[in-house]
Design an enzyme around this catalytic site. Structure first.
Site, PDB file in Angstrom:
ATOM      1  N   ASP A  72     -10.952   2.022  -3.132  1.00 42.45           N
ATOM      2  CA  ASP A  72     -11.399   1.867  -1.604  1.00 42.45           C
ATOM      3  C   ASP A  72     -12.892   1.696  -1.649  1.00 42.45           C
ATOM      4  O   ASP A  72     -13.636   1.283  -0.709  1.00 42.45           O
ATOM      5  CB  ASP A  72     -10.895   2.650  -0.718  1.00 42.45           C
ATOM      6  CG  ASP A  72      -9.705   2.306  -0.074  1.00 42.45           C
ATOM      7  OD1 ASP A  72      -9.205   1.317  -0.376  1.00 42.45           O
ATOM      8  OD2 ASP A  72      -8.949   3.239   0.678  1.00 42.45           O
ATOM      9  N   ASP A 126       0.698  -1.169  -0.008  1.00 40.79           N
ATOM     10  CA  ASP A 126       0.066   0.051  -0.249  1.00 40.79           C
ATOM     11  C   ASP A 126       0.770   1.099  -0.135  1.00 40.79           C
ATOM     12  O   ASP A 126       2.040   1.138   0.385  1.00 40.79           O
ATOM     13  CB  ASP A 126      -0.920   0.110   1.252  1.00 40.79           C
ATOM     14  CG  ASP A 126      -2.217   0.779   1.056  1.00 40.79           C
ATOM     15  OD1 ASP A 126      -2.493   1.497   0.058  1.00 40.79           O
ATOM     16  OD2 ASP A 126      -3.027   0.611   2.274  1.00 40.79           O
TER      17      ASP A 126
HETATM   18  C1  DGJ Z   1      -5.832   1.853   2.129  1.00 46.66           C
HETATM   19  C2  DGJ Z   1      -6.261   0.617   1.414  1.00 46.66           C
HETATM   20  O1  DGJ Z   1      -6.610   1.037   0.096  1.00 46.66           O
HETATM   21  C3  DGJ Z   1      -7.230  -0.166   2.235  1.00 46.66           C
HETATM   22  O2  DGJ Z   1      -7.701  -1.173   1.640  1.00 46.66           O
HETATM   23  C4  DGJ Z   1      -6.566  -0.588   3.277  1.00 46.66           C
HETATM   24  O3  DGJ Z   1      -5.436  -1.414   3.266  1.00 46.66           O
HETATM   25  C5  DGJ Z   1      -6.192   0.553   4.323  1.00 46.66           C
HETATM   26  N1  DGJ Z   1      -5.202   1.505   3.608  1.00 46.66           N
HETATM   27  C6  DGJ Z   1      -5.150   0.169   5.537  1.00 46.66           C
HETATM   28  O4  DGJ Z   1      -4.735   1.303   5.903  1.00 46.66           O
END
Ligand code: DGJ
Length: 712
Positions: free
Chosen positions: A517, A447
């Site tokens: 997300d 990420d």
């Molecule tokens: C952002 C990601 O897009 C989410 O899926 C998740 O992993 C969060 N970060 C975790 O902090």
């Protein structure tokens, strides 16, 4: 012969299955672009510098446009030599033609700057990979101020339309289309990575439709700041340049050093958008994705982020794992919160040791348990980041990107490690290697949750500080490359607050991406539709979650929306009723039955979610024997209806096909027709909207998955 050079006329003809790309040397030995478009029957048919259509008053046809010689086309190369001279005058040197790869070498002899233009033909997908290398063969440094991968030119017709993908966090990949007018349209990222705001994809079409008309497209393989400029003057052709963003960028090219740009993939379809996307999808599977896993089916994944957020621990993860296994999940992923003092987004990033309170015996007991249930194990990391409240930051405050005497602006309470530094790169390599060596991990979700603001690198001399933007990305690629080689069984996912790092650069190392997300199954449809223009369904991870409230969408609708790519589940399984479990189990089974068609087949958009009262996507195997239709109602397009006529694509005219619904043992036949009939007259999908409207008994959101099979 895909690449032909005519010695007499000094013209290079690059031909793929359906596309021609032509350029040559004019009478002053300058490299001029002549043509990009449909393949023509004979080489003599292509225009050259003798034709009006490619000659103009303003030299609007440089195959490689530099800042020089009465040239106002957006530049591909701009440098400053040691004496302040800023004009680059390139003369032709030689060319090499091997294995569908053409390299044309040009030189600015006075200052010892050599430029090599690369053209790699991907014949079957009508794609050319373009990039350049500049080499300093002088004894003095050369300051590069702008270096793009390529320029291209297209016909200036009134109907020319630019299409691109834009968005923001939780709303990525929205398709936009607009008329191309005089001036410049700039698509770019300045945030340090690919970014969610615009994706490095463009297409230009001339009144094209899904399955007819001319579509030209380009994608840049770069995960840092990038720029695509579409420029038009009233009479000249449309000029496009693409590459690394010149904003806040310079690079000091030392003697005998080279600089290689990222690749720009350009392609053409004479059969509309559908073919353009399909070519791109299959090109990605065959040429871009790490080939060891490119054609392996993606596993059904469970990710615990939306269920437990930062509150992960051995017990609650085991509980979720047990439930996930029950519905047929094959890969269990623990997201954020397992390390350091990470109880919220305020602390812990950078401290990559297992949190002893949450996992007193380390990760092993959980991993063993997950494996005992027959699933693979995956874990989340965000290696480029640090919370100021972390041991890493306390020990190495100088490791973050910063300007002295300026604030260190935080986003999500975090700062960015300066990955351009070799020591930072080594640190990340080391801890990631340790994590993967010491634990039986099969999957990494990588990420990156913020943008770069104060882009300083105070440890190097000022004239090298702006190299941070490219060195950061090169080192990122180095790390991924190193980890993939060292741990070849691990699958990697690229995530950046959702779909903020999706491009053909990272996809040389990542097997898939986290698309957004936003996991609302209806909102996702627009995101997924936009995604499909540029990227393959297999790359697109989509989860079934509780977004929008558990009662808003039937569980089937959530599944069907997520089945358009690689399926994941992120819902809180603790809240599942026995009925939910039964539905989920069936849907996972259904997905396993159709996933090779979805992930490896040819995708056809049967409608557009914003324009129609339904969104339908069809997938078809290469041999056209089997297909899938995913149909979801769009209740925002109001109108009383109870049936929709769907016309299929790609089937063989004279064969009989059947449409079926349900998992294997419960399959029901809906209708049989010839391929031609399915394409021309279509068939009815019953969609009982009236039921909802009059008595509210049926759900507002309604969906179907249908199987298509050729009958011998
Ligand atoms: C952002 C990601 O897009 C989410 O899926 C998740 O992993 C969060 N970060 C975790 O902090």
């Amino acid at each position: 012969m895909p690449i032909t050079f005519n010695e007499k006329s000094k013209i290079w003809y690059l031909e793929t299955q359906n596309m021609g790309y032509i350029f040559g040397l004019d009478n002053l030995e300058k490299l001029k672009n002549y043509y990009w478009g449909p393949k023509l029957p004979r080489l003599e048919d292509y225009p050259t510098d003798k034709d009006y259509i490619v000659t103009d008053r303003y030299s609007w046809n440089h195959e490689f446009s530099t800042r020089s010689e009465n040239n106002h086309v957006e530049h591909c190369l701009k440098v400053e030599y040691f004496d302040g001279v800023r004009d680059v005058i390139l003369n032709y040197e030689n060319y090499i033609n091997e294995d569908n790869l053409l390299i044309v070498s040009l030189i600015d002899a006075y200052y010892g700057l050599r430029v090599r233009l690369f053209y790699q033909l991907i014949e079957e997908y009508d794609i050319i990979e373009r990039w350049i290398e500049v080499e300093n063969s002088s004894l003095k440094p050369i300051k590069i101020e702008d270096i793009k991968s390529a320029s291209v030119y297209l016909e200036n017709e009134k109907t020319a339309r630019l299409n691109y993908l834009c968005g923001m966090w939780a709303n990525e990949f929205c398709l936009r289309s607009e008329e191309i007018n005089e001036g410049k349209k700039v698509l770019e990222s300045r945030v340090g990575n690919t970014g969610p705001y615009l994706n490095p994809y463009f297409s230009i079409d001339y009144e094209a439709k899904e399955d007819k008309g001319r579509v030209y497209f380009g994608l840049l393989g770069w995960s840092g700041n990038w720029k695509i400029v579409v420029q038009k003057r009233i009479y000249e052709r449309i000029a496009i340049v693409a590459g690394i963003n010149d904003w806040d960028f310079t690079y000091l090219l030392e003697p005998s050093q080279s600089f290689i740009t990222p690749k720009l993939m350009i392609g053409f379809s004479n059969e509309g958008f559908s073919k353009a996307s399909q070519n791109l999808h299959h090109y990605q599977l065959d040429y871009i994705l790490p080939q060891d896993k490119a054609h392996k089916l993606r596993k059904v994944l469970y990710n615990s982020w939306e269920a437990t957020t930062f509150n992960v621990n051995e017990e609650n993860q085991k509980q979720l794992a047990q439930k996930a296994a029950q519905i047929g999940v094959e890969l269990f992923v623990v997201d954020d919160g397992w390390f350091g003092k990470r109880n919220s987004d305020k602390a812990g990033l950078g401290d990559w040791y297992v949190n002893p309170e949450k996992f007193p015996k380390g990760l092993k007991p959980l991993i063993d348990y997950v494996k005992s249930l027959g699933m693979d194990f995956g874990i989340w990391v965000e290696p480029e980041m640090v919370n100021p409240d972390s041991d890493l930051y306390r020990n190495h405050p100088d490791w973050v990107i910063n300007f002295p005497n300026r604030p260190r602006t935080e986003q999500r309470n975090q700062l960015i490690l300066n990955l351009a530094r070799e020591d930072v790169k080594e640190y990340i390599k080391e801890f990631m290697d340790k994590l993967l060596t010491e634990n039986n991990i099969d999957f990494i979700k990588w990420d990156m949750n913020r943008h770069i603001f104060e882009s300083g690198w105070p440890e190097v001399e000022p004239n090298k500080q702006r190299e941070i933007w490219v060195r950061y990305v090169w080192n990122l690629y180095d790390i991924w490359n190193y980890l993939r080689k060292k741990h070849p069984h691990v699958t990697f996912e690229s995530c950046s607050s959702g779909g903020g790092r999706v491009d053909l650069g990272i996809l040389r190392y990542a097997d898939q991406v986290w698309t957004s997300d936003n996991t609302d199954p209806f909102d996702r449809l627009e995101i997924q539709e936009g995604f499909s223009y540029a990227y393959a369904p297999k790359i697109m991870m989509a989860w079934v979650t509780d977004w929008g409230g558990k009662d808003k969408y039937p569980l089937e609708y959530r599944f069907h929306s997520a089945m358009m790519g690689s399926l994941g589940i992120g819902a809180d399984l603790n809240k599942f009723t026995p009925d939910d479990f039964a539905i989920a189990k069936k849907q996972v089974q259904l997905y396993k039955e159709i996933r090779d068609i979805v992930q490896e087949g040819f995708q056809y958009r049967l409608s557009s979610v914003n324009k129609e009262r339904y969104f339908a996507v069809q997938y078809l195997t290469k041999d056209k024997n089997e297909g899938v239709i995913i149909y979801l109602r769009n209740p925002r397009k109001f109108g009383l209806f109870d049936r929709v006529n769907i016309k299929l694509k790609g089937l063989e005219d004279n064969y009989l096909y059947g449409i079926y619904e349900g998992i294997k043992d419960e399959e029901k036949e809906i209708i049989q027709l010839t391929g031609k009939a399915f394409k021309e007259r279509g068939f009815i999908i019953e969609d009982s909207y009236l039921d909802f409207f009059y008595n509210g008994k049926s759900p507002l959101f309604y969906s179907r998955i249908l199987k298509v099979k050729k009958i011998d």
